[in-house]
Design an enzyme around this catalytic site. Structure first.
Site, PDB file in Angstrom:
ATOM      1  N   SER A 165      -6.906  -7.783   8.446  1.00 10.28           N
ATOM      2  CA  SER A 165      -6.078  -6.917   7.612  1.00 10.28           C
ATOM      3  C   SER A 165      -4.975  -6.232   8.423  1.00 10.28           C
ATOM      4  O   SER A 165      -5.157  -5.853   9.572  1.00 10.28           O
ATOM      5  CB  SER A 165      -6.960  -5.855   6.970  1.00 10.28           C
ATOM      6  OG  SER A 165      -6.152  -4.871   6.394  1.00 10.28           O
ATOM      7  N   LYS A 208     -13.026  -3.722  -5.342  1.00 12.60           N
ATOM      8  CA  LYS A 208     -12.113  -2.800  -6.024  1.00 12.60           C
ATOM      9  C   LYS A 208     -12.641  -2.345  -7.389  1.00 12.60           C
ATOM     10  O   LYS A 208     -12.234  -1.306  -7.897  1.00 12.60           O
ATOM     11  CB  LYS A 208     -10.740  -3.456  -6.214  1.00 12.60           C
ATOM     12  CG  LYS A 208      -9.954  -3.595  -4.928  1.00 12.60           C
ATOM     13  CD  LYS A 208      -8.555  -4.105  -5.231  1.00 12.60           C
ATOM     14  CE  LYS A 208      -7.777  -4.325  -3.952  1.00 12.60           C
ATOM     15  NZ  LYS A 208      -6.378  -4.674  -4.220  1.00 12.60           N
TER      16      LYS A 208
END
Ligand code: NAP
Length: 290
Positions: free
Chosen positions: A20, A71
């Protein structure tokens, strides 16, 4: 920056997160803003989500980002949802405020910020979104919330484009909608003002692929490809050759991160300037963006 007993911790949780870009962006910002804070990424398993969140509370983590695939699951552990996270039905940013967890979503706002940089409004536009995955969900609800005239969603798996349109219709019953497979035949291309690619078609390593042919669109459309690897997809290159306005995915990626920082630090930051600095650094130092 020197890490000491006052250093505040911010995190990213997801799976996988080992490549990331988020730690690079947030730590850059903390340094620039002279915040005594550090950002770390953690790869976690689904069954550990609850205990990780509880541990964050216990050790006084100030905030964290949540990425794929948590999420939606994270919603079960937050005490409050922001307007955007409720609208989108997913959380990518959590602020821990005196033990209370508040869920936010900056994905759609990051998308919009990069769009509005071109001084164009989405109001009254006919928008075509390709894809019906996680990113398409955030972006479709965000653009509809901006007052677009119509929204068409085309996706390889038609049932998913239909489901996403149904979700949108539930929240915005008056919006003109259309859906279909990932094919030009489902849409009147000449009516489209804004084309947004939210599929992964054209993403590295399949950089020679395009999700749709752009020959049939008007020359004055805006083509937004949220893919950031490569920085310029074949779709964007083709649109540029035709003189169309184009927007790539890197700005959105950086903006959604910087918008999380504004939430955590509870103040406005010079995020356009910061975005340009971070982008320049990524490009000049050839930092791998995954
Ligand atoms: P996702 O939930 O897995 O959705 C993937 C989408 O791409 C689905 O609509 C899928 O269609 C479609 N797709 C995948 N392979 C395809 C193929 N070979 N042919 C046709 N359609 C195909 O992923 P996501 O999170 O929405 O991400 C989508 C893309 O956006 C990725 O490239 C990601 O890197 C990028 N992204 C960028 C940002 C940013 O900040 N710029 C943020 C998020 C995501 P089916 O439903 O038929 O499988």
């Amino acid at each position: 920056m020197e890490i000491n007993s006052q250093t505040e911790l911010y995190c990213l949780i997801g799976n996988p997160v080992n490549k990331s870009l988020s730690p690079t962006i947030h730590n850059y910002l903390f340094n620039k803003e002279e915040e005594n804070a550090v950002y770390m990424a953690f790869n976690i398993e689904k069954e550990d989500l609850k205990s990780v969140v509880n541990s964050f509370k216990a050790i006084n983590v100030k905030g964290f980002n949540v990425t794929i695939p948590y999420k939606i699951d994270i919603i079960n552990f937050v005490d409050e949802l922001s307007y955007e996270s409720e609208l989108i039905g997913a959380v990518n940013t959590v602020k821990i405020d005196n033990g209370k967890l508040i869920g936010y979503n900056t994905d759609g706002l990051g998308f919009l910020k990069a769009f509005k940089e071109k001084s164009i409004s989405l109001k009254g536009k006919n928008v075509l979104i390709l894809g019906a995955g996680g990113a398409a969900q955030s972006i479709s609800l965000t653009v509809v919330n901006e007052g677009v005239k119509s929204l068409t969603i085309l996706n390889r798996t038609i049932s998913k484009s239909r489901e996403l349109i149904e979700k949108i219709k539930n929240k915005f019953p008056k919006i003109e909608t259309n859906y279909g497979g990932l094919n030009e035949k489902y849409v009147d291309l000449k009516k489209i003002d804004v084309l947004i690619n939210c599929t992964s078609v054209g993403m590295y390593p399949e950089v020679d692929k395009m999700p749709i042919e752009i020959n049939g669109f008007n020359k004055n459309i805006i083509v937004y490809d949220i893919i950031y690897k490569p920085l310029e997809t074949k779709l964007i290159k083709s649109a540029k050759e035709k003189g169309m306005i184009t927007i790539g995915g890197l700005d959105m990626l950086i903006y959604q991160a910087l918008l999380s920082d504004e939430i955590w630090l509870d103040r406005k930051l010079e995020i356009e300037k910061m975005k340009n600095e971070i982008k320049k650094r990524i490009l000049s130092e050839n930092i791998e963006v995954i």
